[in-house]
Design an enzyme around this catalytic site. Structure first.
Site, PDB file in Angstrom:
ATOM      1  N   ASP A 207       0.853  -1.185   0.000  1.00  0.00           N
ATOM      2  CA  ASP A 207       0.000   0.000   0.000  1.00  0.00           C
ATOM      3  C   ASP A 207       0.889   1.235   0.000  1.00  0.00           C
ATOM      4  O   ASP A 207       1.791   1.371   0.843  1.00  0.00           O
ATOM      5  CB  ASP A 207      -0.891  -0.015   1.239  1.00  0.00           C
ATOM      6  CG  ASP A 207      -1.672   1.276   1.405  1.00  0.00           C
ATOM      7  OD1 ASP A 207      -2.573   1.536   0.595  1.00  0.00           O
ATOM      8  OD2 ASP A 207      -1.346   2.031   2.346  1.00  0.00           O
TER       9      ASP A 207
ATOM     10  N   ASP B 188       0.186   7.676  -9.959  1.00  0.00           N
ATOM     11  CA  ASP B 188      -0.731   7.196 -10.997  1.00  0.00           C
ATOM     12  C   ASP B 188      -1.721   6.229 -10.365  1.00  0.00           C
ATOM     13  O   ASP B 188      -1.712   5.032 -10.627  1.00  0.00           O
ATOM     14  CB  ASP B 188       0.069   6.519 -12.116  1.00  0.00           C
ATOM     15  CG  ASP B 188      -0.789   6.170 -13.314  1.00  0.00           C
ATOM     16  OD1 ASP B 188      -1.891   6.735 -13.438  1.00  0.00           O
ATOM     17  OD2 ASP B 188      -0.369   5.334 -14.126  1.00  0.00           O
TER      18      ASP B 188
END
Length: 509
Positions: free
Chosen positions: A352, A370
């Protein structure tokens, strides 16, 4: 022993009931997004319905054995088929929310009817004061809920999937709720009642078993109904549903490869170069020795970064290791990203991004953010002021960051909220936008800590690009007045504005 078996039935039915709740919440999060809203709708409707079911069960206490067996059979059917019914309502009827409310109410009402009937059955075995009986009943109920709550994410969902997992729980519910009670109280039932209830249980198990056998074919058909092009690959991971479609034009022979994550388009091979060139190359006009890519597991932004020979190393942090594996080994995507993951300068991390940044490993000259669109609380945190503060901690002196920021045309408040949030974290920002046909008008924010906004331009080393050039970037920084939203607020962890904006603007545009 009889009380212990009834309490075991309570335990099992409670576990099944919680699995039904979690399955409805998880399905809505996959199909619609916004897990907080899905959880709120499902849980509030089901809790309300449980109260209604408890009241409705009061007249049934005169024949608790038959009533409980019938209710458990109906619950096994309603809960077991719930995911399949909702998937069909979403795929073919476009009636997901009304269907969700109806299904959640039906399942909740049947769960609520269990408790008063079970209390009556316990008292028939041995009379007990009300306080002790309630304590025993709810102790078994809550422990069962714990087991069901843990079994769903760690066993049922990864092993059996959504549809088959719910069907399997329906079978367990039917056996525990009908067979055990029928066996314990068989002497209190007439022959006709026993035959009828046994036949009913057999019918419930037959329906659930037959549906289980057909579940794979149903899921393939329902999934295909959601996409215009033929599905080339579909994979459910612990994090998301990955779907790749491929359509070949009969006239020109061109192939349109599209990647969807949880139903949201991530790229089209026909025009993805527009998106990724616009994302990466303005950033690479600055320092670029060490580059960090957050998200971008398809490797297409990585492909653009690796065009620059003076890039020494690139770290790509992607939550889902399955996405990295597909981008590296699935032929069409690997070919599209130029086998970028095979470059020795590349290091991948399956983690994460928020948690990885908190550990603050290393310094980077350029950071590409992104990430998927922030239409859920879990993704909105990746566009928060706190997240951009963590990014700033890993920036080297003079470093810069670029963030894909959604559409200033379809979701202007979302776009300008992202820009304001980046600025609130201490960056000078330069927003710009370009046309990507598969997405529409799409925006980005180039930022650097403090000082003047970084110029949106190309590096002399960019080489020949298919889409981006200097005149285009000059025009890209101009926003007409009707695309600017001064009323947008910053997005933080404790006040996730972007989820609201995405729902208001993007989902209904």
């Amino acid at each position: 022993m009889a009380r212990a078996l009834v309490l075991a039935a309570v335990f099992t039915c409670a576990a099944c009931g919680l699995v039904y709740e979690l399955a409805l919440v998880a399905l809505g999060s996959y199909l619609v997004g916004n897990s907080v809203t899905q959880a709120s709708v499902v849980l509030s409707v089901m809790v309300f319905a449980m109260g209604v079911g408890s009241l409705a069960a009061k007249p049934l206490q005169g024949r608790p054995v038959v009533a409980f067996a019938v209710i458990e059979g109906l619950l096994a059917l309603a809960g077991g088929l719930s995911v399949l019914v909702l998937y069909a309502a979403y795929a073919w009827l476009n009636l997901y929310v009304p269907a969700l409310v109806v299904v959640a109410f039906a399942v909740g009402a049947l769960i609520g009817a269990e408790i008063p009937l079970l209390m009556t059955l316990l008292q028939r075995i041995r009379r007990q004061d009300a306080g002790s009986a309630v304590a025993d009943l709810f102790a078994a109920d809550y422990v069962g809920a714990l087991i069901g709550g843990l079994a769903f994410p760690f066993l049922l969902l990864p092993t059996f999937g959504h549809i088959r997992g719910a069907l399997l729980v329906g079978v367990v519910n039917a056996v525990a709720g009908i067979a055990v009670v029928l066996w314990l109280f068989r002497r209190q039932l007439g022959r006709a009642a026993r035959v009828a209830l046994c036949g009913g249980m057999a019918a419930v198990l037959a329906v659930l078993g037959w549906t289980y056998a057909l579940a794979d074919g149903f899921e393939v058909s329902a999934r295909q109904a959601l996409y215009a092009a033929p599905i080339a690959l579909a994979e459910r991971t612990p994090y998301q549903e990955i779907v790749i479609t491929r359509k070949v034009s009969l006239s020109g022979g061109t192939s349109d490869l599209r990647l969807f994550l949880n139903g949201d388009l991530q790229f089209s091979s026909v025009d993805e170069y527009r998106y990724h060139e616009s994302l990466v190359h303005p950033l690479m006009a600055g320092p670029r020795g060490r580059v960090l890519i957050l998200g971008g597991g398809d490797g297409l932004a990585l492909r653009e970064v690796l065009r620059y020979r003076d890039v020494r190393d690139v770290t790509l942090v992607e939550l889902d290791p399955a996405m990295i594996r597909l981008a590296r080994t699935y032929g069409p995507i690997a070919s599209l990203n130029g086998h970028a993951f095979d470059d020795p300068r590349v290091r991948t991390v399956a983690a994460d991004a928020f948690s990885w940044l908190r550990r603050g490993t290393g310094k980077f000259d350029a950071v590409v953010v992104d990430m998927p669109d922030p239409d859920d609380v879990s993704t909105a945190k990746l566009y928060s002021v706190e997240f951009y503060g963590l990014v700033k901690r890993v920036l080297a002196p003079g470093g810069r960051v670029v963030v894909q920021s959604g559409s200033p045309y379809f979701a202007p408040r979302s776009f300008w909220s992202i820009r304001k949030s980046i600025a609130a974290a201490g960056y000078a920002t330069a927003p710009y936008h370009v046309d990507v046909p598969s997405f529409g008008d799409w925006g980005y924010v180039l930022a650097a800590p403090g000082g003047a906004p970084p110029p949106v331009r190309l590096s002399p080393d960019a080489g020949d690009l298919r889409f981006v050039d200097t005149p285009l970037l000059q025009a890209a920084t101009v926003f007409p007045k009707d695309l600017r939203r001064d009323d947008a607020e910053i997005n933080t962890l404790v006040h996730p504005r972007l989820v609201e904006y995405q729902k208001d603007e993007w989902k209904y545009s």
